[in-house]
Design an enzyme around this catalytic site. Structure first.
Site, mmCIF file in Angstrom:
data_model
loop_
_atom_site.group_PDB
_atom_site.id
_atom_site.type_symbol
_atom_site.label_atom_id
_atom_site.label_comp_id
_atom_site.label_asym_id
_atom_site.label_seq_id
_atom_site.Cartn_x
_atom_site.Cartn_y
_atom_site.Cartn_z
ATOM 1 N N ASP A 17 -89.757 -81.655 -0.330
ATOM 2 C CA ASP A 17 -88.550 -82.366 -0.758
ATOM 3 C C ASP A 17 -88.535 -83.790 -0.209
ATOM 4 O O ASP A 17 -88.037 -84.055 0.893
ATOM 5 C CB ASP A 17 -87.303 -81.611 -0.298
ATOM 6 C CG ASP A 17 -87.204 -80.236 -0.945
ATOM 7 O OD1 ASP A 17 -87.911 -80.011 -1.938
ATOM 8 O OD2 ASP A 17 -86.430 -79.402 -0.448
ATOM 9 N N ASP A 23 -92.012 -71.199 -4.156
ATOM 10 C CA ASP A 23 -91.229 -72.051 -3.262
ATOM 11 C C ASP A 23 -90.983 -71.324 -1.933
ATOM 12 O O ASP A 23 -91.132 -70.105 -1.834
ATOM 13 C CB ASP A 23 -89.908 -72.400 -3.936
ATOM 14 C CG ASP A 23 -89.318 -73.704 -3.437
ATOM 15 O OD1 ASP A 23 -89.866 -74.277 -2.468
ATOM 16 O OD2 ASP A 23 -88.312 -74.157 -4.012
ATOM 17 N N GLU A 47 -91.309 -70.822 4.486
ATOM 18 C CA GLU A 47 -91.272 -71.381 5.840
ATOM 19 C C GLU A 47 -90.166 -70.751 6.697
ATOM 20 O O GLU A 47 -90.280 -70.704 7.920
ATOM 21 C CB GLU A 47 -91.043 -72.897 5.808
ATOM 22 C CG GLU A 47 -91.931 -73.663 4.857
ATOM 23 C CD GLU A 47 -91.273 -73.836 3.493
ATOM 24 O OE1 GLU A 47 -91.855 -74.535 2.647
ATOM 25 O OE2 GLU A 47 -90.169 -73.268 3.277
#
Length: 809
Positions: free
Chosen positions: A522, A456, A459
């Site tokens: 998401d 995950d 960024e």
């Protein structure tokens, strides 16, 4: 980034140098390059060369059908790093020709003379003189060109107001998305033809056709309802038959017909611009060449194509709760292939320390016992979540700090933040020792019984830090994710072998396609969120990524509407990878049926969430011979499993714009339903199509639009003519002998012959061939004489083969 104020003027605080004349041209046969000196004013006499800025361009070819251009204003400036490119070996380069008009030391003399470099069928040509010109053409057709006021160097003053957004460090806002650390940018505009459409740029949640958009290649954790992306890729292709890669790891800003309506403009910070033009002309051929240049996706293990279930972003990870979900799926006859532990398998404030939370999992012996039970008794593969941030409460933080494995500030202190985990630091993957340390941590996790890793984040990368290898801070923002994912993928491959590694990554840049799988971030738990997700998937798979997944039912939202969940199930199971995942609510299907009952909704037989998930899970498992075969193509050819309609039907003007339907491999057309009512509108291109569920046949010479209403257990699913679909009805898992005693469905209306290759997990395979004779009778054969059952379309009688041959009337 927009530098101009309309067509004629510059924005306040912006100074520009434009290439005006191709002044010197040299053709270098030995290096297979063109060298071009472009002046920023027209030169009429030698005195004009004083105080005159120039651009130096080098035109070369790394591979057949690919031409690379490097344009520099000042050669002494520090260039931004590019991506690793795979060049053809020198002995394989007989496709290159360099031509020039004129004589003497390789330099072309008179104005109007030309130099050209040809790579396969692609040619780059420059004509000496004014106006500036660089043309790309193939097979007698001009593809695009940089002409006139198109190659530029922009200097920004502190007062520059490039947009109406907040002002950045040098007075420049990149549409509110990324603020550069440079006051100099180099840009070029490549011409667009009338009606030419642009696609790609990685995972973008807006419309699939990118014309009119401003796009910044700057990875952000921005959700799916924004202009930001988790996987920004500086590559695009067009309906004119070519693609363009900007070879820069940092920030690349695009104006796709949005500053100059006749061109795609791209700009980068600094004094150098490096890009490659890639010829097709078919979009699949563009992707084949592009992925050969930057790396093809690895093959993934067969088990990953089955249904994944996660704990979602919740805190109850005790064995009783988890087992109830796993057993609940089994009791409802929904085969489950993988189970994923999300964040809270580790203790809060400790992420990522690679340690199971003892409050829920007990000792490490208890953990291994539980995972062994899931493997051996439940038949599951296990995935675990990690991220590259180390909360200071966890043991890994102190270990990494002492050894210098964390990113530091300019003053030598460890960079830390409270955003996400308190006091967390960031692993510095430019440090080889830190990479090996992190890889060993991952391997230790795998040793406990973990089969895959969800990587995950990646960024949220700071800009005010110092990297171990001295990398420019701007270039690391996007590139960080590649080092992170590559490190984890290497741990998986070194543990399980090539072709058996799978990570589940959210962020990526160019090169990330080599480490599958990626999921769509998401998304909202709405029909809009579902549509955004599909658009992002189409853009990503048009950018070199072969595999893609998303959160079935959506991630955000306290409790998704059961209708959204069920419609999303049909969409999610008809893709390469399928995962049930959400935020605060578990995504097991029976919870959504309970919610329906609370709202007084009584589902008809077959329409419950449990029924819908069962049906489409079993459908995908039955199609594994087809799915597995399509899953080998990204590695072999660069062709993705999910394909836009443009990718499969580039010559159909209607198909070029569609982003609410897609091709699942080469044969299936899927049109997800985005409404409560079940109303759906979609397009079937020219030819004959057969509905997989009903056997309905549609033939059209020019394509046809259809409007339908579907129950929850249905979706438009059509098979293309001249296809053979090999399946196994009743399959309960994704791993089995795909070609043994298979059901061979033949769709052969307009053609005379159809083929289907079925690859087995062990590398062997079988070919099925169907041929139509003059009387319309179809003979189906297996290449090695194995037995099978055949049928015409999906509604005809089953015919058993004899000696590997079946005859269908």
């Amino acid at each position: 980034m927009k530098f101009t104020n309309g067509y004629w003027l510059l924005r306040d605080g912006v100074e520009a140098l434009y290439a005006r004349e191709a002044y010197e041209l040299r053709a270098n046969d030995e290096k297979e390059e063109l060298d071009i000196l472009a002046t920023c004013r027209n030169v009429t006499n030698r005195a004009d060369t004083l105080n005159l800025p120039t651009f130096n361009l080098t035109v070369s070819t790394p591979a057949e059908g690919v031409i690379r251009v490097r344009a520099q204003h000042w050669k002494g400036a520090t260039p931004q790093p590019g991506f690793p490119l795979h060049y053809d070996e020198p002995g394989q380069r007989d496709y290159v020709t360099v031509t020039a008009e004129g004589e003497g030391d390789g330099e072309v003399g008179e104005k109007g003379a030309t130099v050209a470099l040809t790579s396969g069928k692609l040619t780059a040509k420059v004509v000496k003189g004014s106006p500036w010109n660089l043309t790309f053409e193939a097979e007698g057709k001009e593809l695009t060109q940089s002409f006139g006021k198109s190659l530029a160097r922009f200097k920004l003053s502190p007062a520059a107001a490039v947009s109406a957004q907040p002002v950045g460090e040098f007075g420049v806002s990149l549409n509110g998305q990324a603020y550069d650390e440079s006051d100099v940018f180099t840009a070029i505009q490549l011409h667009l033809g009338v009606g030419e459409q642009v696609y790609g740029f990685g995972e973008r949640f807006g419309t699939y056709v990118k014309n009119g958009q401003s796009i910044d290649i700057w990875n952000e954790d921005g959700g799916t309802a924004s202009e930001q992306g988790y996987k920004d890729i500086p590559f695009y292709m067009t309906s004119q038959g070519y693609g363009v890669l900007v070879n820069n790891r940092g920030h690349v800003s695009y104006e796709v017909g949005s500053e100059n309506t006749e061109a795609v403009q791209f700009s980068v910070p600094g004094e150098e611009l490096d890009f490659c033009v890639i010829y097709g002309p078919e979009p699949k051929e563009i992707l084949r060449r592009y992925t050969a240049l930057v790396g093809r996706p690895a093959n993934v293990p067969a088990w990953t194509y089955g249904l994944w279930l996660t704990t979602s972003f919740t805190t109850k990870y005790d064995e009783k709760t988890i087992t109830s979900f796993v057993d609940g799926m089994s009791e409802r006859d929904i085969p489950l292939s993988a189970f994923h532990y999300d964040c809270y398998w580790m203790r809060e404030f400790h992420w990522t320390d690679f340690e199971f939370d003892k409050r829920f999992f007990g000792t490490i012996d208890d953990v291994e016992k539980t995972l062994k039970t899931f493997h051996e008794e439940k038949g599951l593969h296990i995935c675990a979540w990690i991220n590259p941030y180390l909360g200071q409460a966890g043991s890994a933080f102190e270990e990494a700090r002492k050894n210098g494995y964390l990113v530091k500030k300019a003053n030598g202190e460890v960079w830390q933040t409270d955003l996400w985990q308190a006091g967390m630091g960031l692993v510095d993957f430019t440090n080889p020792l830190a990479r090996e340390w992190f890889k060993d941590k991952v391997k230790g996790l795998l040793a406990h019984g973990i089969d895959a890793i969800k990587t995950d984040f990646g960024e949220r990368i700071p800009r005010d830090v110092v990297w171990c290898d001295g990398s420019p801070t701007l270039s690391m923002h996007n590139w960080y994710t590649q080092l992170y994912n590559q490190t984890v993928f290497e741990a998986l491959e070194e543990t399980y072998g090539k072709g058996n590694a799978c990570l589940y990554a959210r962020s990526a840049t160019v090169g990330g396609q080599q480490q599958p799988v990626h999921w769509g971030g998401d998304c909202e738990s709405t029909f809009n969120g579902m549509a955004q997700t599909l658009r992002a998937g189409l853009s990503l798979t048009s950018s070199g990524f072969g595999f893609w997944s998303h959160d079935i039912g959506g991630f955000e939202g306290a409790f998704p509407d059961p209708a959204v969940y069920k419609r999303w199930v049909a969409f999610g199971m008809l893709g390469s990878h399928s995962r049930l995942h959400g935020s605060t609510v578990y995504r097991v299907p029976w919870l959504f049926d309970e919610e329906d009952e609370k709202n007084g909704v009584v589902n008809a037989p077959g329409q419950t969430a449990v029924d819908v998930l069962r049906k489409f899970t079993l459908l995908k498992l039955s199609l594994m011979p087809y799915v597995y075969e399509m899953g080998l193509k990204p590695h072999a050819e660069g062709t993705p499993v999910m394909r836009s309609m443009f990718l499969e039907f580039p010559d159909d003007p209607t198909a070029r714009t569609l982003d609410r339907q897609y091709m699942f491999g080469q044969s299936f057309l899927v049109a997800p339903v985005f409404t409560y009512s079940g109303d759906v509108e979609y397009y079937l291109p020219a030819g004959t199509w057969v509905n997989w569920f009903t056997g309905e046949k549609v033939t059209s010479a020019s394509g046809v639009w259809r409007r339908e209403k579907h129950d929850f257990d249905s979706v438009p699913l059509w098979v293309r003519d001249n296809s053979i679909i090999v399946s196994h009805e009743g399959a309960q898992k994704p791993e089995y002998a795909y070609g043994e005693n298979a059901l061979v469905s033949v769709f052969l209306e307009d053609g005379e012959e159809a083929h289907a290759h079925v690859s087995e997990i062990d590398g062997t395979g079988v070919e099925f061939v169907a041929r139509k004779d003059a009387e319309g009778r179809i003979t189906v054969e297996s290449s090695d004489g194995r037995e099978f059952t055949a049928r015409l379309t999906v509604s005809d009688e089953l015919v058993k083969s004899s000696n590997g041959v079946a005859v269908l009337n």
